[in-house]
Design an enzyme around this catalytic site. Sequence first.
Site, PDB file in Angstrom:
ATOM      1  CB  ALA A   1      26.523 -47.352  31.730  1.00  0.00           C
ATOM      2  CE  LYS A   2      20.076 -45.395  35.115  1.00  0.00           C
ATOM      3  NZ  LYS A   2      20.719 -44.078  35.175  1.00  0.00           N
ATOM      4  NE  ARG A   3      27.847 -49.476  27.845  1.00  0.00           N
ATOM      5  CZ  ARG A   3      28.463 -48.459  28.421  1.00  0.00           C
ATOM      6  NH1 ARG A   3      27.903 -47.284  28.450  1.00  0.00           N
ATOM      7  NH2 ARG A   3      29.662 -48.616  28.967  1.00  0.00           N
ATOM      8  CG  ASP A   4      26.865 -52.530  31.264  1.00  0.00           C
ATOM      9  OD1 ASP A   4      27.209 -52.946  30.141  1.00  0.00           O
ATOM     10  OD2 ASP A   4      27.447 -51.629  31.867  1.00  0.00           O
TER      11      ASP A   4
ATOM     12  CB  THR B   1      17.133 -42.131  35.705  1.00  0.00           C
ATOM     13  OG1 THR B   1      18.405 -42.602  36.184  1.00  0.00           O
ATOM     14  CG2 THR B   1      16.898 -40.727  36.237  1.00  0.00           C
TER      15      THR B   1
END
Length: 252
Positions: free
Chosen positions: A220-223, A12
């Site tokens: 998280a994906k935001r990083d 993902t």
Amino acid sequence: MATVTRFAPSPTGRLHLGHAYSALFAADRAARAGGRFLLRIEDIDRSRCRPEFEAGILEDLAWLGLEWEEPVRRQSDHMDDYAAALASLDRRGLIYPCFCTRREIEAAATAPHGPEGPPYPGTCRALTEAERGERMARGDAYALRLTEGDTVVARKDIRTSYHLAVVVDDALQGVTLVTRGEDLAFAVPIQNRLQRLLGLPMPDYEHHPVLTDGEGRRLAKRDRALTLQSLRQAGVSPAEVRARIRRMGGAF
Ligand code: GLU
């Protein structure tokens, strides 16, 4: 019995340092025991998964220096295995259809949310066979839940769930040691219950700490900057990635 471990990412997004730690941890446990390390692509939720992320996973893990056995098991290729497990539970009357919407469950919940959302109030467990038949005939979408424990074993949109797919796959792949982050420790009793109901072997479990950033927040994906792809592009070496994970508290 030879140790068999696995890393089971969902395609993902790009892998970040936290995923790299999980993968290295699993591969290390297999290597130490002279066992085998497997890779599994957990893509049952096709709406969130993308082929380029799956390709990215293979690219990033190879770059890290990991080796895994072929073929890689891709969950979306094995929906019939999950259907067989559901049929077995159904034949023995161990599951029931649940027509509730997320909003109805939220509204009815009296206890605080667990790791998988609000606790299920059990509404549909109480439906009669006639009521179930009527709603199915009307074409109402339904999930399937375990009568003993309400765990979702098939989602409304996908005829399996995370827990069901994982226990079926771990058994079919002969996984003897499941390693994953502490954030998934809650899943062990749920998955053990499913293994018991399905007559599957129970692997051992070992959890590793979840890596956090400088402020103690989970990666998280935001990083974006911490994806293996961006680190690689910035000239960071695989050895430096390992050193960075160790500096963040990751032991493997
Ligand atoms: N696919 C899950 C994840 O990406 C891991 C599942 C597991 O290891 O059991 O977090």
